[in-house]
Design a protein around this motif. Structure first.
Motif, mmCIF file in Angstrom:
data_model
loop_
_atom_site.group_PDB
_atom_site.id
_atom_site.type_symbol
_atom_site.label_atom_id
_atom_site.label_comp_id
_atom_site.label_asym_id
_atom_site.label_seq_id
_atom_site.Cartn_x
_atom_site.Cartn_y
_atom_site.Cartn_z
ATOM 1 N N LEU A 110 0.810 -1.225 0.000
ATOM 2 C CA LEU A 110 0.000 0.000 0.000
ATOM 3 C C LEU A 110 0.845 1.278 0.000
ATOM 4 O O LEU A 110 0.307 2.385 0.009
ATOM 5 N N GLU A 111 2.158 1.120 -0.012
ATOM 6 C CA GLU A 111 3.074 2.269 0.086
ATOM 7 C C GLU A 111 2.799 3.353 -0.952
ATOM 8 O O GLU A 111 2.870 4.542 -0.656
ATOM 9 N N GLU A 112 2.473 2.976 -2.152
ATOM 10 C CA GLU A 112 2.213 3.951 -3.219
ATOM 11 C C GLU A 112 1.077 4.914 -2.834
ATOM 12 O O GLU A 112 1.059 6.066 -3.249
ATOM 13 N N GLY A 113 0.150 4.455 -2.019
ATOM 14 C CA GLY A 113 -0.971 5.285 -1.584
ATOM 15 C C GLY A 113 -0.578 6.408 -0.638
ATOM 16 O O GLY A 113 -1.383 7.288 -0.333
ATOM 17 N N LEU A 114 0.678 6.414 -0.187
ATOM 18 C CA LEU A 114 1.163 7.475 0.700
ATOM 19 C C LEU A 114 1.621 8.718 -0.069
ATOM 20 O O LEU A 114 1.919 9.744 0.543
ATOM 21 N N GLN A 115 1.670 8.617 -1.385
ATOM 22 C CA GLN A 115 2.104 9.759 -2.196
ATOM 23 C C GLN A 115 1.294 10.995 -1.832
ATOM 24 O O GLN A 115 0.073 10.930 -1.705
ATOM 25 N N ASP A 116 1.956 12.106 -1.617
ATOM 26 C CA ASP A 116 1.381 13.423 -1.317
ATOM 27 C C ASP A 116 0.910 13.584 0.128
ATOM 28 O O ASP A 116 0.522 14.685 0.520
ATOM 29 N N LEU A 117 0.935 12.528 0.925
ATOM 30 C CA LEU A 117 0.476 12.646 2.313
ATOM 31 C C LEU A 117 1.426 13.486 3.156
ATOM 32 O O LEU A 117 1.007 14.167 4.088
ATOM 33 N N GLU A 118 2.716 13.470 2.810
ATOM 34 C CA GLU A 118 3.699 14.195 3.611
ATOM 35 C C GLU A 118 3.461 15.708 3.605
ATOM 36 O O GLU A 118 3.977 16.422 4.451
ATOM 37 N N HIS A 121 -1.000 16.876 9.902
ATOM 38 C CA HIS A 121 -1.711 15.942 10.772
ATOM 39 C C HIS A 121 -2.525 14.953 9.939
ATOM 40 O O HIS A 121 -2.950 15.283 8.828
ATOM 41 N N ILE A 122 -2.722 13.778 10.508
ATOM 42 C CA ILE A 122 -3.532 12.754 9.855
ATOM 43 C C ILE A 122 -4.526 12.172 10.858
ATOM 44 O O ILE A 122 -4.295 12.209 12.069
ATOM 45 N N THR A 177 -6.417 11.875 15.909
ATOM 46 C CA THR A 177 -5.721 12.802 15.016
ATOM 47 C C THR A 177 -4.322 12.977 15.581
ATOM 48 O O THR A 177 -4.159 13.329 16.747
ATOM 49 N N VAL A 178 -3.321 12.680 14.768
ATOM 50 C CA VAL A 178 -1.929 12.734 15.208
ATOM 51 C C VAL A 178 -1.116 13.603 14.255
ATOM 52 O O VAL A 178 -1.512 13.832 13.114
ATOM 53 N N GLU A 179 0.028 14.061 14.747
ATOM 54 C CA GLU A 179 0.944 14.835 13.907
ATOM 55 C C GLU A 179 1.773 13.877 13.060
ATOM 56 O O GLU A 179 2.289 12.873 13.555
ATOM 57 N N LEU A 180 1.879 14.185 11.784
ATOM 58 C CA LEU A 180 2.720 13.400 10.876
ATOM 59 C C LEU A 180 4.095 14.057 10.827
ATOM 60 O O LEU A 180 4.243 15.185 10.350
#
Length: 167
Positions: free
Chosen positions: A47-55, A59-60, A103-106
């Motif tokens: 599922l790693e590809e789904g992390l694109q643009d999340l950075e 917060h998430i 809700t946490v800090e990324l």
């Protein structure tokens, strides 16, 4: 009180939350009580590809399974009160579907590992989903907080105890 099987919805973990909280007793009861607690999310590599643009988000929102709990009661004495309350007016961990939300800090992402801060979750908790926190969508201007109006500040100092351990 099991729910009807014919209406079953099946979720599979997309990964696992790693945290410093190894036991249920003494855990923070909300992210506000775990401001400095760091952890990681080990997302399944597929599922790693789904992390694109999340950075790009500070917060998430984590949706997860309260895997250490079983059963529930419709009236509970929540951590931040001494009176019995209706389950759905609380954030008690023993619920019909055992779904939790924080809700946490990324902090950063390294491959399939997300580094997070403000984690109030038990170590090894199965993660159901990740959503970006967006102030315009998620911070609504609420003006009523029910019974929590006078108790919300307690979330910063109260820790979990045995009140939600199965009877």
């Amino acid at each position: 009180m099991p729910l009807p099987e014919k209406d079953a919805i099946i979720f599979h973990p997309i990964g696992y939350i790693r945290s410093p909280h190894k036991t249920l007793e003494g855990m923070p009861i909300q992210p506000s009580g775990a401001k400095d607690d760091e952890g990681t999310i080990e997302l399944h590599e597929a599922l790693e590809e789904g992390l694109q643009d999340l950075e790009g988000f500070s917060h998430i929102i984590l949706l997860y399974h309260f895997h250490k709990n079983d059963g529930y009661k419709l009236k509970v004495k929540p951590f931040m009160d001494t009176e019995e309350r209706g389950l759905f007016s609380t954030r008690a961990p023993r619920r019909p579907n055992m779904i939790g939300m924080s809700t946490v800090e990324l902090l950063r992402i390294e491959g399939n590992i997300l580094h997070i801060k403000g984690v109030d979750v038990h170590d090894g908790t199965p993660l159901i989903d990740i959503k970006p926190y967006v102030k315009k969508f998620d911070a609504v201007p609420a003006d009523r907080f029910g019974w929590l109006e006078k108790n919300a500040e307690k979330s910063e100092t109260l820790k979990s105890d045995e009140r939600f351990v199965e009877d």
